[in-house]
Enzyme design. Sequence first.
Site, PDB file in Angstrom:
ATOM      1  N   ASN A 227       1.637  14.657  23.360  1.00  0.00           N
ATOM      2  CA  ASN A 227       2.532  14.912  24.278  1.00  0.00           C
ATOM      3  C   ASN A 227       3.356  16.289  23.784  1.00  0.00           C
ATOM      4  O   ASN A 227       3.931  16.817  24.809  1.00  0.00           O
ATOM      5  CB  ASN A 227       3.516  13.651  24.392  1.00  0.00           C
ATOM      6  CG  ASN A 227       4.245  13.570  22.951  1.00  0.00           C
ATOM      7  OD1 ASN A 227       3.560  13.772  21.810  1.00  0.00           O
ATOM      8  ND2 ASN A 227       5.485  12.797  23.029  1.00  0.00           N
TER       9      ASN A 227
ATOM     10  N   GLU B  61       5.200   8.843  12.093  1.00  0.00           N
ATOM     11  CA  GLU B  61       6.108   9.364  13.262  1.00  0.00           C
ATOM     12  C   GLU B  61       5.536   8.507  14.366  1.00  0.00           C
ATOM     13  O   GLU B  61       4.758   8.945  15.167  1.00  0.00           O
ATOM     14  CB  GLU B  61       6.540  10.813  13.855  1.00  0.00           C
ATOM     15  CG  GLU B  61       6.876  11.695  12.513  1.00  0.00           C
ATOM     16  CD  GLU B  61       8.379  11.361  12.313  1.00  0.00           C
ATOM     17  OE1 GLU B  61       9.020  10.813  13.161  1.00  0.00           O
ATOM     18  OE2 GLU B  61       8.960  12.019  11.400  1.00  0.00           O
TER      19      GLU B  61
ATOM     20  N   CYS C 205       8.560  10.802  22.531  1.00  0.00           N
ATOM     21  CA  CYS C 205       8.875   9.562  21.777  1.00  0.00           C
ATOM     22  C   CYS C 205      10.356   9.280  21.709  1.00  0.00           C
ATOM     23  O   CYS C 205      10.983   8.117  21.618  1.00  0.00           O
ATOM     24  CB  CYS C 205       8.517   9.505  20.445  1.00  0.00           C
ATOM     25  SG  CYS C 205       8.940  11.387  19.671  1.00  0.00           S
TER      26      CYS C 205
ATOM     27  N   GLU D  99      10.600  14.373   9.054  1.00  0.00           N
ATOM     28  CA  GLU D  99       9.941  15.837   9.324  1.00  0.00           C
ATOM     29  C   GLU D  99      11.282  16.587   9.643  1.00  0.00           C
ATOM     30  O   GLU D  99      12.089  16.345  10.227  1.00  0.00           O
ATOM     31  CB  GLU D  99       8.881  15.628  10.489  1.00  0.00           C
ATOM     32  CG  GLU D  99       7.723  15.091  10.085  1.00  0.00           C
ATOM     33  CD  GLU D  99       6.621  15.230  11.068  1.00  0.00           C
ATOM     34  OE1 GLU D  99       6.698  15.218  12.289  1.00  0.00           O
ATOM     35  OE2 GLU D  99       5.400  15.268  10.537  1.00  0.00           O
TER      36      GLU D  99
END
Length: 495
Positions: A168, A267, A301, A475
């Site tokens: 994505n 993640e 997300c 991150e």
Amino acid sequence: MTIAQQITPANRQLPDIDAAARGLYIDGQWRPSQSGRQIDVVDPSTGAILAVVPDATIEDARASVDAAAAAAPSWRATPPRRRSEILRRCFELMIERSEMLATLISVENGKALKDARGEVAYAAEFFRWNAEEAVRISGEFGVAPSGTNRIIVDYQPIGICLLITPWNFPAAMATRKIAPALAAGCTVILKPASETPLTAYALAAIYEEAGVPKGVVNVLTTTTPGPITAEVLADPRVRKLSFTGSTGVGRQLLAEAAKNVISCSMELGGNAPFVVFDDADLDAALDGAMIAKMRNAGEACTAANRFYVQSGIYDAFAQGLADRMSALKVGSGVEVDTDCGPMITRKAVEKIGRLVDDAKAKGARVLCGGDMPSGAGFFYPPTVLASVSEDSEMAQEEIFGPVAPLYRFETEEEAIASANDTEYGLAAYVYTRDLARGLRVSSGIEAGMIALNRGLVSDPAAPFGGVKQSGLGREGGQHHGIAEFMEAKYIATSF
Ligand code: NAD
């Protein structure tokens, strides 16, 4: 229409698809797969095959670990200033080539060019940010409480890293891992999603041009990620797994990594609530809703997955959102005026259709969209659903598409309880003019990231990540992202 015909003169920087598809990238060389097998890369706006890339085997995976291991000693010994300069050059080259990269992302992922441009800027920023981090890695020095010795803490590169990324954000999810790993002194193997390999390979060519030595970054595409990953993680030289993708695959990888006790950053999926209180600035909330829902056509997300709207503002918000969603232009991503491109695959469209049908069957009212289109390409129309039941499957599952379900609430406590009624905890959005309430609700919602009166949270300078089943680790951010790629070594000494 060919891709060249779809690209208007304003954005005429065509990507070189053949160069991006020239091979696996191992030890600074472009290689065919040892099996000779290939993967079709499909244009989601037409369903046509764009290119083929090699389908890596276990032998290719072993070769990439060998290359990363051979490059590791000299990369970790490279002065931080030099590493920083190379990372800075990666940033500069990405910005110079941003239009080409954005077009490539748009072509293989389908996202609207404006979203792809935003992604390139975001992805490049991880190199600039980590170029600055590379020269700021510091240790600690202190006196033991007993007074008997000194405590020295040194931060060292964790070792060879396996990085696995989704389709994505084909550029940003890779650079969000590669840049801090390289800044920390690690060498890496990237396994991008097989739907969007071209961006990963085009970026590898840029790293090489920027001066990243051979073997420091290796890129493998495969249709058999399970066995390939198991092989890489079984090698005792590999010490880190950094994964971005679905929670289901994340769980499997955690189990695989447990065998060699490998450090994991995860993640994972999200189910973001977007909470609008009666006192919110309606226009600001609608602007934020459009970004939170429609960046990447909902394939994010962090995408708002559940809109909780207080009774007093519900009707105005629902109407405003339906007006804005129905005004969006749906089309091929590379057309300059497209707002909402196709979804990644036919399967993704079918999943969205299934979730919408389920919501409708449980009483949802369609304010706009809501029907599966026919024809070529993997399109789904921007959709707003009112009066959605909390029993609908989409209340618990990631929609990952341009569908906004609205739920009504009365009290602050009810809004927090509904927002937290999910196994996920990645992002959440809160709109209110009452700052105390905004902070109270932000504190009560179980999520790694809260956007308070904003529709966007992602920022390389901020720690990105989730709680609950949305992941482990962070991150980006000041030291958070790079810390995931380092080990603390403690030295006790007296003098
Ligand atoms: P996915 O989990 O299907 O795939 C992600 C990556 O894992 C791909 O490279 C895929 O090839 C690989 N993979 C799949 N099965 C594997 C296996 N058995 N072993 C090793 N690797 C395997 O996810 P997706 O559909 O590509 O991406 C969408 C998902 O990613 C959504 O759930 C989304 O929320 C999540 N996501 C999370 C973040 C975040 O930062 N938290 C960011 C982007 C996407």
